[in-house]
Design an enzyme around this catalytic site. Structure first.
Site, short mmCIF file in Angstrom:
data_model
loop_
_atom_site.label_atom_id
_atom_site.label_comp_id
_atom_site.label_asym_id
_atom_site.label_seq_id
_atom_site.Cartn_x
_atom_site.Cartn_y
_atom_site.Cartn_z
CB SER A 1 -0.88 -0.01 1.25
OG SER A 1 -1.72 1.12 1.29
CB SER B 1 -1.79 -9.39 -5.56
OG SER B 1 -0.97 -8.51 -6.27
CB SER C 1 -3.75 3.34 -7.43
OG SER C 1 -4.26 2.15 -6.87
CB SER D 1 4.15 0.55 -3.62
OG SER D 1 3.05 0.06 -4.38
#
Length: 199
Positions: free
Chosen positions: A33, A105, A38, A35
């Protein structure tokens, strides 16, 4: 388990490619999260569409508003989350779209299953490791999730009390502590061009 079902054949993937004048593939962005998954995925989708390459972004948070709204963050639910996205991204790739997925993931086995699913269908699967040191991700913390996890307000948070299993041999390895979003997009585009996934 579904019973009494029969696969209904129609166009082959090669026929779709010829008609669509484009190949399909799944670009699987994985990482902690914050990183930058998105952000890179959004920029990449915009770039591809600007070049008339049909693509669609599947985002970890976005799919939990609909397709995966019944899933939590236990290991079992994370497995099912990734299984569903693997199937959806495979359908998109088969439809000759570039499917850009951005999911933490965290489990290597789940990502390996996604790869096998694509490879068994003859569809390209590109694993992209969006790498960042945990301390940098925590410093960014745009959603305040690391802070809440450290306070015990969020359980099963990857990198804090749940593991993240980094890819061992990703096709693309990005370090977002050192590279800008634009640089990361161009690294991905170069790979896709070199592999003739896009022109």
């Amino acid at each position: 388990m579904s019973t009494n079902i029969t696969w209904h054949h129609n166009l082959t993937h090669d026929e779709r490619k010829a008609l669509a004048k484009q190949s399909g593939a799944t670009l699987w962005l994985t990482g902690l999260s914050a990183s930058g998954k998105s952000t890179i995925a959004c920029a990449l989708e915009r770039y591809l569409l600007s070049k008339n390459v049909n693509s669609y972004r599947l985002d970890g948070d976005n799919v939990r508003f609909g397709l995966n709204k019944d899933l939590g963050f236990s290991e079992k639910d994370r497995n099912e989350n990734i299984r569903r996205i693997s199937e959806v991204s495979k359908l998109f790739a088969d439809a000759c779209l570039i499917s850009v997925t951005s999911f933490i993931s965290p489990y290597r086995a789940d990502r390996d299953e996604a790869r096998k699913l694509h490879e068994s269908a003859g569809l390209p699967f590109v694993e992209i490791y969006v790498d960042v040191p945990l301390e940098v991700a925590e410093k960014r913390d745009p959603k305040g999730l690391y802070k809440k996890a450290r306070q015990g307000l969020i359980k099963n948070f990857t990198g804090i009390d749940d593991p993240y299993e980094a890819p061992e041999k990703p096709e693309i390895h990005l370090n977002t502590a050192e590279s800008s979003v634009e640089e990361c997009v161009q690294i991905i585009v170069k790979y896709l061009t070199d592999k003739k996934i896009i022109n």
